[in-house]
Design an enzyme around this catalytic site. Structure first.
Site, PDB file in Angstrom:
ATOM      1  N   GLY A 172       0.603  -5.277   0.740  1.00 43.19           N
ATOM      2  CA  GLY A 172      -0.679  -4.906  -0.048  1.00 43.19           C
ATOM      3  C   GLY A 172      -0.201  -5.905  -1.673  1.00 43.19           C
ATOM      4  CB  ALA A 197      -0.957  -0.074   1.100  1.00 38.35           C
ATOM      5  CD  GLU A 248       1.420  -5.281   5.700  1.00 36.10           C
ATOM      6  OE1 GLU A 248       2.157  -6.376   5.897  1.00 36.10           O
ATOM      7  OE2 GLU A 248       0.816  -5.604   4.747  1.00 36.10           O
ATOM      8  CD  GLU A 292      -2.250  -7.649   2.488  1.00 40.94           C
ATOM      9  OE1 GLU A 292      -2.708  -7.854   3.832  1.00 40.94           O
ATOM     10  OE2 GLU A 292      -2.345  -6.331   2.183  1.00 40.94           O
TER      11      GLU A 292
HETATM   12  N1  COA Z   1       4.716   3.377  -0.690  1.00 32.41           N
HETATM   13  C1  COA Z   1       5.037   4.209  -1.233  1.00 32.41           C
HETATM   14  N2  COA Z   1       6.322   4.494  -1.920  1.00 32.41           N
HETATM   15  C2  COA Z   1       6.985   3.680  -2.083  1.00 32.41           C
HETATM   16  C3  COA Z   1       6.546   2.080  -1.416  1.00 32.41           C
HETATM   17  C4  COA Z   1       5.375   2.071  -0.739  1.00 32.41           C
HETATM   18  N3  COA Z   1       4.769   0.840  -0.295  1.00 32.41           N
HETATM   19  N4  COA Z   1       7.568   1.308  -1.656  1.00 32.41           N
HETATM   20  C5  COA Z   1       8.503   1.937  -2.348  1.00 32.41           C
HETATM   21  N5  COA Z   1       8.286   3.063  -2.549  1.00 32.41           N
HETATM   22  C6  COA Z   1       9.060   4.218  -3.197  1.00 32.41           C
HETATM   23  C7  COA Z   1      10.205   4.797  -2.389  1.00 32.41           C
HETATM   24  O1  COA Z   1       9.822   5.707  -1.318  1.00 32.41           O
HETATM   25  C8  COA Z   1      11.050   5.452  -3.465  1.00 32.41           C
HETATM   26  O2  COA Z   1      10.515   6.608  -3.971  1.00 32.41           O
HETATM   27  P1  COA Z   1      11.307   7.907  -4.262  1.00 32.41           P
HETATM   28  O3  COA Z   1      12.327   7.520  -5.238  1.00 32.41           O
HETATM   29  O4  COA Z   1      10.557   9.015  -4.540  1.00 32.41           O
HETATM   30  O5  COA Z   1      12.079   8.143  -2.851  1.00 32.41           O
HETATM   31  C9  COA Z   1      10.782   4.373  -4.510  1.00 32.41           C
HETATM   32  O6  COA Z   1       9.750   3.646  -4.403  1.00 32.41           O
HETATM   33  C10 COA Z   1      11.826   3.691  -4.865  1.00 32.41           C
HETATM   34  O7  COA Z   1      11.968   2.746  -3.550  1.00 32.41           O
HETATM   35  P2  COA Z   1      13.210   2.573  -2.592  1.00 32.41           P
HETATM   36  O8  COA Z   1      12.962   2.368  -1.233  1.00 32.41           O
HETATM   37  O9  COA Z   1      14.118   3.801  -3.115  1.00 32.41           O
HETATM   38  O10 COA Z   1      14.008   1.172  -3.221  1.00 32.41           O
HETATM   39  P3  COA Z   1      14.855   0.125  -2.768  1.00 32.41           P
HETATM   40  O11 COA Z   1      15.394  -0.681  -3.816  1.00 32.41           O
HETATM   41  O12 COA Z   1      16.055   1.053  -1.873  1.00 32.41           O
HETATM   42  O13 COA Z   1      13.999  -0.687  -1.583  1.00 32.41           O
HETATM   43  C11 COA Z   1      12.084  -1.750  -0.980  1.00 32.41           C
HETATM   44  C12 COA Z   1      12.996  -1.614  -2.122  1.00 32.41           C
HETATM   45  C13 COA Z   1      10.699  -2.630  -1.769  1.00 32.41           C
HETATM   46  C14 COA Z   1      12.832  -2.887  -0.107  1.00 32.41           C
HETATM   47  C15 COA Z   1      11.597  -0.687  -0.241  1.00 32.41           C
HETATM   48  O14 COA Z   1      10.980   0.213  -1.269  1.00 32.41           O
HETATM   49  C16 COA Z   1      10.426  -1.049   0.814  1.00 32.41           C
HETATM   50  O15 COA Z   1      10.776  -1.445   1.839  1.00 32.41           O
HETATM   51  N6  COA Z   1       9.143  -0.529   0.467  1.00 32.41           N
HETATM   52  C17 COA Z   1       8.094  -0.468   1.389  1.00 32.41           C
HETATM   53  C18 COA Z   1       7.605  -1.846   1.358  1.00 32.41           C
HETATM   54  C19 COA Z   1       6.452  -2.157   2.610  1.00 32.41           C
HETATM   55  O16 COA Z   1       6.913  -1.623   3.769  1.00 32.41           O
HETATM   56  N7  COA Z   1       5.260  -2.393   2.128  1.00 32.41           N
HETATM   57  C20 COA Z   1       4.065  -2.371   2.992  1.00 32.41           C
HETATM   58  C21 COA Z   1       3.448  -1.301   2.828  1.00 32.41           C
HETATM   59  S1  COA Z   1       2.069  -1.291   4.162  1.00 32.41           S
END
Ligand code: COA
Length: 260
Positions: free
Chosen positions: A111, A66, A134, A114
């Site tokens: 999400g 999400a 989460e 999910e």
């Molecule tokens: N919601 C909003 N933005 C997200 C996102 C999410 N769930 N997951 C990634 N992004 C965005 C990042 O903020 C970043 O945006 P920016 O370039 O404007 O700063 C972009 O996507 C790239 O992500 P980044 O974190 O820089 O890539 P990474 O390779 O370093 O890490 C992940 C990849 C997937 C490990 C990391 O993005 C992450 O942990 N995401 C969240 C996962 C999560 O907690 N999901 C559950 C949400 S309830």
């Protein structure tokens, strides 16, 4: 049907839906949820669509969860409403009556995991990663993670993923039954489509019956589920497809199903 966050393509009976926010790793914001809802209505009602392939844009993510930007600002009542809207969309996908294959091309987190679990079958690229992180954000899953994950992989394994928030690779996801098969990244879409086409060669009413019976049966007592299966078995015996399928076997030819 113009979308801002989805790519949609319909060819030869297969709708290909791609969540398309690669700069945000295809995170599910309110617009994506609303557009997925719209596309599911089309999938449900358009007779030209026989099956669905769902994937994420780019090479890095299926859906990374999400949209954390939206979640960060929510209060109790819009948080609950967000969860209900996402759950409703995913339940409608699960019950759209046509087989849906998730082609998981990268991160499937929160999400995203999910959404993949609301699809009927999951094919993972070797580079896919799964998790329900989460709790690391101080919140729980809102789109069915605590409900579908234990049904798919069992209570103990689900709780380990839910409580640690840890990410697992495709191999581990396959080992615990979260994904059906793993393929090299360049084979993900062709292999997912091959699998979907092998389903679509079968009697469409019979395929639909299997989807409905498994969906309903898992929440019933064994005896009620068996009774329902017998009722569908009887119903399918009234179809032209059943006559055609059985006759084709006896004639040693390929069946030509009409969905009637
Ligand atoms: N919601 C909003 N933005 C997200 C996102 C999410 N769930 N997951 C990634 N992004 C965005 C990042 O903020 C970043 O945006 P920016 O370039 O404007 O700063 C972009 O996507 C790239 O992500 P980044 O974190 O820089 O890539 P990474 O390779 O370093 O890490 C992940 C990849 C997937 C490990 C990391 O993005 C992450 O942990 N995401 C969240 C996962 C999560 O907690 N999901 C559950 C949400 S309830």
């Amino acid at each position: 049907m113009p979308f801002t966050t989805l790519l949609f393509d319909l060819a030869d009976g297969i709708a290909r839906v791609t969540v398309n926010r690669p700069d945000k790793l295809n995170a599910l914001n309110e617009i994506v949820i609303g557009e997925l809802d719209g596309v599911i209505e089309r999938i449900r009602t358009d007779t030209a669509i026989q099956g669905v392939l769902l994937t994420g844009a780019g090479t890095k993510a299926f859906v990374a969860g999400a949209d954390i930007g939206e979640i960060g600002g929510q209060g109790p009542s819009d948080g609950r409403a967000r969860a209900l809207a996402g759950q409703r969309m995913m339940r409608r996908l699960e019950q759209c009556g046509k087989p849906v294959v998730a082609a998981v091309n990268g991160f499937a987190l929160g999400g995203g995991c999910e959404l993949a679990m609301a699809c009927h079958i999951r094919v993972a690229s070797e580079s896919a990663r799964f998790g329900q992180p989460e709790v690391k954000l101080g919140i729980g899953p809102g789109y069915g993670g605590t409900v579908r994950l234990p049904r798919l992989v069992g209570r103990g394994r689900a709780l380990e993923l839910l409580l640690t928030g840890a990410m697992i690779d495709a191999q581990e996801a396959w080992r615990i039954g979260l994904v059906n098969r793993i393929v090299p990244p360049d084979q993900l879409l062709p292999e997912s489509e091959r699998l979907l086409r092998s389903i679509l060669e079968n009697g469409p009413l019979a395929v639909r019956a299997c989807l409905e019976l498994v969906d309903a049966g898992l929440d019933m007592s064994l005896d009620d589920a068996l009774r329902l299966e017998a009722a569908y078995f009887g119903l399918l015996s009234a179809t032209a497809d059943m006559r055609e399928g059985t006759q084709a076997f006896l004639d040693k030819r390929k069946a030509a199903f009409k969905g009637s």
